[in-house]
Design an enzyme around this catalytic site. Structure first.
Site, mmCIF file in Angstrom:
data_model
loop_
_atom_site.group_PDB
_atom_site.id
_atom_site.type_symbol
_atom_site.label_atom_id
_atom_site.label_comp_id
_atom_site.label_asym_id
_atom_site.label_seq_id
_atom_site.Cartn_x
_atom_site.Cartn_y
_atom_site.Cartn_z
ATOM 1 N N PRO A 2 -0.636 -0.866 6.009
ATOM 2 C CG PRO A 2 -1.369 -1.268 8.186
ATOM 3 C CD PRO A 2 -1.793 -0.681 6.876
ATOM 4 C CD GLU A 3 3.549 -4.729 2.642
ATOM 5 O OE1 GLU A 3 3.705 -5.924 2.935
ATOM 6 O OE2 GLU A 3 3.347 -4.346 1.475
ATOM 7 C CE LYS A 61 0.181 -7.309 4.561
ATOM 8 N NZ LYS A 61 -0.333 -6.689 3.347
ATOM 9 N NE ARG A 270 -2.477 -6.997 -5.009
ATOM 10 C CZ ARG A 270 -2.550 -7.474 -3.784
ATOM 11 N NH1 ARG A 270 -1.782 -6.988 -2.842
ATOM 12 N NH2 ARG A 270 -3.373 -8.446 -3.486
#
Ligand SMILES: [Zn+2]
EC number: 3.2.2.23
Length: 286
Positions: A2-3, A61, A270
């Site tokens: 989740p962001e 977060k 990434r």
């Protein structure tokens, strides 16, 4: 994962449905979800029982529920698949229900922590004078925090020998900006991800922060609309990401500004997505 906007949606849900309720009992159905609470599930339950939950807090977060009058807070680790749900007592248990919290009031709802992959969990921590769980005291404020200091962020950027995307993901400088938001904001600001921060002017930093906030607020607006019912949920998926991305995931597709095919480059472990024309690589990138 989740962001920030998804976590903020959960925080608002907890604020509405859980704050100021007194814990009747806590049922730990899977000890792995409590593994970060080193004293164990019984201690965790004992420390909550009979205490009122305060208003939930969030930094980046990270999300927590203060325990009123004990100086402790329940920190939620959502991991890859963790969810906090407020459900009616009678609702069937979720397949991956890990923790259940019942309350003493007559409201017909309970708090559930559900986690398919059990990377997440709940843990209790002492809080700092600011009310933060002590284990996250080093995390910087996020750009949606009214107390985030734009000027201090700019000065920190100038001092650091780093590149802009690394800085955006450095939680000691700014929190809550994940890989997706970084790529989106950099595309909007027309800044290449490897641009050294030492040369950033104040207007450039402030413009970039404005884009970071715009991207986050847009996602928040979408997340917020799905949440007007008795349901607190985060699952790392967001309709926003399907519909509104300008950079992330768009390799080979035309830039929405100049139609040049977008590129993807490996970046740390990434990817970075960018427009090679709008976001020119710095000459001295390493
Ligand atoms: Zn372009």
């Amino acid at each position: 994962m989740p962001e920030l906007p998804e976590v903020e949606v959960v925080r608002r849900g907890l604020d509405r449905w859980v704050a100021h309720r007194t814990v009747a009992d806590v049922e730990v159905l899977h000890p792995r979800a409590i593994r970060r609470h080193l004293a164990g599930p019984e201690d965790f339950a004992h420390r909550l029982q009979g205490h009122r939950m305060g208003e939930p807090g969030r930094r980046g977060k990270y999300l927590w529920l203060p325990v009123e009058d004990t100086g402790e807070a329940v920190l939620a680790h959502l991991g890859m698949s963790g969810q906090l749900l407020v459900q009616p007592h009678g609702a069937p248990d979720e397949k991956h229900l890990r923790i259940r919290v019942r309350f003493t009031d007559a409201l017909d709802t309970e708090l559930r922590f559900v986690d398919q992959r059990t990377f997440g969990g709940l843990s209790l921590h002492d809080t700092t004078p600011d009310g933060l769980p002590d284990v996250i005291a080093h995390i910087a404020r996020d750009p949606l925090d009214p107390l985030f200091d734009d000027e201090a962020f700019h000065q920190a950027l100038r001092r650091k020998r780093t590149t802009i995307k690394r800085a955006l993901l450095d939680q000691s400088l700014i929190s809550g900006v994940g890989n997706i938001y970084a790529d989106e904001a950099l595309w909007r600001a027309r800044i290449h991800y490897e641009r050294p921060t030492a040369g950033f002017t104040r207007p450039r930093t402030f413009e970039l922060l404005g884009h970071v906030r715009d991207v986050m607020n847009a996602a928040l607006a979408v997340g917020g609309t799905s949440f007007d019912s008795l349901y607190v949920n985060v699952n790392g998926e967001s309709g926003y990401f399907d519909r509104s991305l300008d950079a992330y995931g768009r390799e080979g597709l035309p830039c929405r500004r100049c139609a040049t095919p977008m590129r993807r480059r490996a970046w740390t472990n990434r990817s970075s997505y960018f427009c090679p024309r709008c976001q020119r690589a710095p000459r001295t990138s390493s």
